[in-house]
Scaffold this motif. Structure first.
Motif, PDB file in Angstrom:
ATOM      1  N   TYR A 271      -7.816  -1.477  13.124  1.00 39.77           N
ATOM      2  CA  TYR A 271      -8.569  -0.472  12.364  1.00 39.77           C
ATOM      3  C   TYR A 271     -10.060  -0.501  12.698  1.00 39.77           C
ATOM      4  O   TYR A 271     -10.902  -0.333  11.824  1.00 39.77           O
TER       5      TYR A 271
ATOM      6  N   ASN B  60      -1.475  -3.703  14.728  1.00 42.57           N
ATOM      7  CA  ASN B  60      -2.278  -2.707  14.008  1.00 42.57           C
ATOM      8  C   ASN B  60      -3.756  -3.038  14.211  1.00 42.57           C
ATOM      9  O   ASN B  60      -4.133  -4.212  14.170  1.00 42.57           O
TER      10      ASN B  60
ATOM     11  N   HIS C 132       7.603   1.577   5.822  1.00 48.18           N
ATOM     12  CA  HIS C 132       7.603   0.158   6.139  1.00 48.18           C
ATOM     13  C   HIS C 132       8.925  -0.446   5.677  1.00 48.18           C
ATOM     14  O   HIS C 132       8.988  -1.607   5.316  1.00 48.18           O
TER      15      HIS C 132
ATOM     16  N   LYS D 135      -5.112   8.684   4.951  1.00 52.39           N
ATOM     17  CA  LYS D 135      -5.207   8.547   6.414  1.00 52.39           C
ATOM     18  C   LYS D 135      -4.275   9.521   7.132  1.00 52.39           C
ATOM     19  O   LYS D 135      -4.149   9.487   8.364  1.00 52.39           O
TER      20      LYS D 135
ATOM     21  N   ASN E  73      -3.422   7.460  -0.329  1.00 52.99           N
ATOM     22  CA  ASN E  73      -3.946   6.968   0.935  1.00 52.99           C
ATOM     23  C   ASN E  73      -4.099   8.220   1.795  1.00 52.99           C
ATOM     24  O   ASN E  73      -3.117   8.922   2.067  1.00 52.99           O
TER      25      ASN E  73
ATOM     26  N   TYR F  44     -11.947  -0.135   8.894  1.00 53.39           N
ATOM     27  CA  TYR F  44     -12.159  -1.387   8.151  1.00 53.39           C
ATOM     28  C   TYR F  44     -13.070  -2.328   8.926  1.00 53.39           C
ATOM     29  O   TYR F  44     -13.583  -3.295   8.386  1.00 53.39           O
TER      30      TYR F  44
ATOM     31  N   ASP G  91       0.854  -1.191   0.000  1.00 48.51           N
ATOM     32  CA  ASP G  91       0.000   0.000   0.000  1.00 48.51           C
ATOM     33  C   ASP G  91       0.894   1.246   0.000  1.00 48.51           C
ATOM     34  O   ASP G  91       0.774   2.122   0.856  1.00 48.51           O
TER      35      ASP G  91
ATOM     36  N   TRP H  31       3.029  -7.798   4.633  1.00 51.33           N
ATOM     37  CA  TRP H  31       1.916  -8.653   4.213  1.00 51.33           C
ATOM     38  C   TRP H  31       2.411 -10.052   3.838  1.00 51.33           C
ATOM     39  O   TRP H  31       2.998 -10.722   4.650  1.00 51.33           O
TER      40      TRP H  31
ATOM     41  N   ASN I 269       5.638  -6.275   8.967  1.00 48.77           N
ATOM     42  CA  ASN I 269       4.345  -5.597   9.159  1.00 48.77           C
ATOM     43  C   ASN I 269       3.198  -6.478   8.690  1.00 48.77           C
ATOM     44  O   ASN I 269       3.193  -6.935   7.534  1.00 48.77           O
ATOM     45  N   GLU I 270       2.234  -6.699   9.572  1.00 51.15           N
ATOM     46  CA  GLU I 270       0.965  -7.387   9.253  1.00 51.15           C
ATOM     47  C   GLU I 270       1.164  -8.620   8.408  1.00 51.15           C
ATOM     48  O   GLU I 270       0.788  -8.646   7.228  1.00 51.15           O
TER      49      GLU I 270
ATOM     50  N   TRP J 199      -1.741   5.761  12.260  1.00 48.30           N
ATOM     51  CA  TRP J 199      -1.495   5.766  10.818  1.00 48.30           C
ATOM     52  C   TRP J 199      -2.213   6.931  10.192  1.00 48.30           C
ATOM     53  O   TRP J 199      -3.414   6.865  10.092  1.00 48.30           O
TER      54      TRP J 199
ATOM     55  N   GLU K  68      -0.514   0.830  14.532  1.00 47.00           N
ATOM     56  CA  GLU K  68      -1.363   1.565  13.578  1.00 47.00           C
ATOM     57  C   GLU K  68      -2.806   1.583  14.067  1.00 47.00           C
ATOM     58  O   GLU K  68      -3.299   0.588  14.594  1.00 47.00           O
TER      59      GLU K  68
HETATM   60  C1  GCB Z   1      -2.210  -1.259   7.199  1.00 51.24           C
HETATM   61  C2  GCB Z   1      -0.876  -1.291   6.601  1.00 51.24           C
HETATM   62  C3  GCB Z   1      -0.495   0.029   5.965  1.00 51.24           C
HETATM   63  C4  GCB Z   1      -1.684   0.559   5.173  1.00 51.24           C
HETATM   64  C5  GCB Z   1      -2.807   0.817   6.134  1.00 51.24           C
HETATM   65  C6  GCB Z   1      -4.082   1.311   5.432  1.00 51.24           C
HETATM   66  O1  GCB Z   1      -2.568  -2.045   8.026  1.00 51.24           O
HETATM   67  O2  GCB Z   1       0.116  -1.693   7.508  1.00 51.24           O
HETATM   68  O3  GCB Z   1       0.624  -0.148   5.154  1.00 51.24           O
HETATM   69  O4  GCB Z   1      -1.354   1.698   4.446  1.00 51.24           O
HETATM   70  O5  GCB Z   1      -3.135  -0.372   6.784  1.00 51.24           O
HETATM   71  O6  GCB Z   1      -4.204   2.501   5.215  1.00 51.24           O
HETATM   72  O7  GCB Z   1      -4.920   0.482   5.109  1.00 51.24           O
END
Ligand code: GCB
Length: 618
Positions: free
Chosen positions: A487, A485, A362, A582, A580, A491, A193, A388, A425-426, A560, A515
């Motif tokens: 959300y 992380n 990352h 965020k 993105n 999400y 991402d 990922w 990461n994740e 994030w 995050e």
């Molecule tokens: C995550 C990822 C990050 C993404 C973020 C998102 O979990 O680690 O790289 O950019 O979510 O904005 O979805």
């Protein structure tokens, strides 16, 4: 090309590492290198025609036979057939990604050939010369005067090739084939991402060193002490028994030792009354490493970092990490960040938020970030792009990830600001994944047992109750922090769900939320239920922060993210358009409402004075 074997006999025993065809030259800016930055001629080569010479003989990388564009050929007379010409080709800035410099290259993934001519005047005739690249994304094949110097894989770490014997006084032709194709077995892999910026993205330097030079050194507090300094020094090109000295002139302290047969020396000195580095007092000491022929000066901070139960201890005292995540991108240019000015911009914004910590996501960011963080008093989490899904069972992929970790640690091991090495990461749970990551954790600890090791993990929901979150990744057993992380509110449900969460944590470690966040279009105002509005994002922050405070062991977070950043996955027209969003700061540089919410939370937070003092228990 000479391979370097850098050997550190660290406190934890023998840790040796070999770089992949090239090496990190420590403290490179201190050597007053000659910059090879500027305008380089480029040939965009989507079919990799330049890997074949102009009479179509195949280029043989394995046999190191050079041909094609690396020869930088010119037609000798009007009958000669040469189908390319760097001199009449356009130019791109180095450092710089190609995507932001030419609209035709915005989405380009493939090969671009770069060429730069240079002259050399050595200060000392017996000195050695190296070409140093801060980073090239993702693969670099490097040639000087038609000879291949080597290949480097990995888009975010430095490498250097020795050119002492190849270089001429005038008109050297340095050619680099840069390729940023994504591969399933690469690190990172195909899906990320963030923008796959291609190019020579960091400084290119011509570095002159004495025949025997200090290739790397590490100076830090001896584990378990605050008044003993231990230094590991590695010479390249020397014989055994060479004298090495380390000094802290302002304290009148000096120690010396002799190198062993590998050119390695370990030195120790006692430094009573050494002020310790911290965000409140980011004191850096002048340190001089001297091997007679060579001398390097650096400014180094001394501090300890550890965990105890569910606390993070900085210099023995509990600390809360008031953090923010950052991508290596300057949102105002929509381009890869690389300069000291970019670093000042990004870390300046983090300071405005009242952060004492940043997560450099990352992948390894440029060296200026950690150096400036040292000076500004910001602790840093550095990461490699194991992101990922990775080809977990592929031994080459593991070797690649390890090499990137090695090079990052070799570059930043003297930065007091860096307190966490993150290896991933994740990453979805599987046995192969856990084995892969465990190897990286072991590697990080063997290279540098003085910092915390972690990874941003995932959270799982109880199948019977989606508000019951479980942090139980088996990899959590091996990390120093329980970092993950989440959300919820973006999400996972809408913001009201945040208030209902309850947690099960399977490990009694400091809890770090690497995050959380929500998209918001800067300047779009609506009610807090409207997705993509500033109010929605601010509501997620307003609800998340007090919710996190209730988690036992909550020791810090890096929401994030600081700024909007380009991502090809973000396709919603008008709202995202390839960004993105965020960020707490939009890509126009303007702050969104959530910026103030986070700042306010950090401003009011009391420093933990006794273990877990500011953390209400459930
Ligand atoms: C995550 C990822 C990050 C993404 C973020 C998102 O979990 O680690 O790289 O950019 O979510 O904005 O979805």
């Amino acid at each position: 090309m000479k391979k370097f074997l850098l050997i550190f006999l660290g406190g934890l025993g023998l840790a040796a590492f070999e770089t992949h065809g090239a090496t990190v030259i420590a403290d490179v800016f201190a050597r007053q290198p000659t910059s090879l930055n500027g305008k380089w001629h480029v040939i965009v080569d989507p079919y990799d025609t330049g890997f074949f010479d102009y009479r179509h003989q195949p280029y043989d990388a394995a046999a190191n036979i050079t041909g094609g564009f690396s020869l930088d050929a010119h037609a000798k007379d009007k009958t000669d057939f040469v189908e390319y010409n760097f001199d009449t080709s356009p130019t791109l800035n180095v450092p710089g990604d190609w995507n932001s410099q030419d609209p035709k290259l915005f989405y380009y993934e493939g090969s671009v050939w770069y060429r730069r001519k240079f002259d050399v005047t050595k200060a000392v005739s017996t000195d050695r010369l190296f070409i140093y690249f801060g980073a090239v994304n993702y693969e670099a094949d490097v040639y000087l005067n038609g000879q291949k110097l080597g290949k480097h894989i990995g888009g975010f770490t430095p490498f250097a090739f020795e050119v002492t014997k190849l270089v001429k006084a005038k008109n050297n032709s340095l050619v680099v084939r840069v390729n940023n194709n994504r591969h399933a077995d690469a690190v990172p892999t195909i899906n990320t991402d963030w923008w796959n910026y291609g190019g020579i993205t960091r400084d290119v330097l011509l570095v002159e060193t004495p025949a025997t030079f200090i290739s790397n050194f590490r100076v830090r507090l001896k584990p378990g002490t605050t008044n003993q300094i231990v230094a590991n020094v590695q010479l390249d090109g020397g014989k055994a028994g060479q004298a090495v000295e380390i000094s802290l002139p302002q304290f009148g302290l000096t120690a010396d030792a002799q190198t062993d047969k590998n050119g390695f020396a370990k030195l120790e000195l006692t430094a009573p009354n050494l002020p310790l580095w911290s965000p409140e007092n980011p004191v850096l000491e002048d340190v001089v490493v001297d091997s007679g022929e060579d001398e390097l000066k650096d400014r180094i901070g001394f501090r300890t970092i550890a965990t105890q139960g569910t606390n993070i201890l900085l210099n023995g005292k509990p600390v809360f990490l008031r953090g923010i995540s950052i991508h290596e991108e300057n949102p105002l240019r929509g381009a890869r960040a690389w300069s000291e000015d970019d670093a000042k911009q990004l870390l300046g914004w983090a300071k405005e938020l009242n952060c004492n910590f940043v997560r450099l996501a990352h992948y390894p960011h440029n060296e200026h970030m950690a150096r400036l963080a040292d000076e500004m008093g910001i602790m840093v989490w550095e990461e490699i792009p194991v992101y990922w899904t990775i080809d977990w069972t592929n031994t080459d992929t593991l070797a690649n990830a390890k090499a990137q970790l090695n090079d990052l640690i070799a570059r930043d091991q003297n930065r007091a600001s860096v307190v966490v090495w993150s290896v991933a990461n994740e990453t979805p749970i599987s046995d192969a994944r856990t084995k892969f990551l465990k190897t990286l954790v072991d590697e990080a600890r063997s290279l540098d047992g003085s910092r915390l090791v972690s990874a941003a993990m995932e959270v799982h929901a109880d199948p019977k109750d989606s508000t019951h979150k479980i942090v139980g990744d088996p990899f959590g057993e091996f990390t120093d922090l329980l970092s993950f992380n989440e959300y919820v509110g973006w999400y996972d449900g809408t913001p009201e769900k945040i208030d209902k969460l309850h947690w099960t944590l399977k490990y009694a470690k400091p809890v770090f939320i690497s995050e959380f966040g929500a998209d918001a279009q800067q300047g779009f105002h609506a009610d807090a239920h409207t997705r993509f509005s500033e109010e929605y994002q601010a509501d997620v922050y307003r609800r998340t922060l007090p919710m996190l405070e209730k988690i036992p062991g909550f020791s810090g977070c890096t929401p994030w993210i600081l700024c909007d950043f380009r991502s090809p996955r973000r396709l919603l027209p008008v709202v995202q358009d390839g960004w993105n969003i965020k960020g707490l700061i939009g890509h126009d540089g303007k702050k969104k409402a959530a910026f103030a919410v986070l700042k306010n939370f950090y401003d009011k937070l009391e420093e933990p004075t006794t273990p877990a003092a500011n953390k209400p228990q459930n």
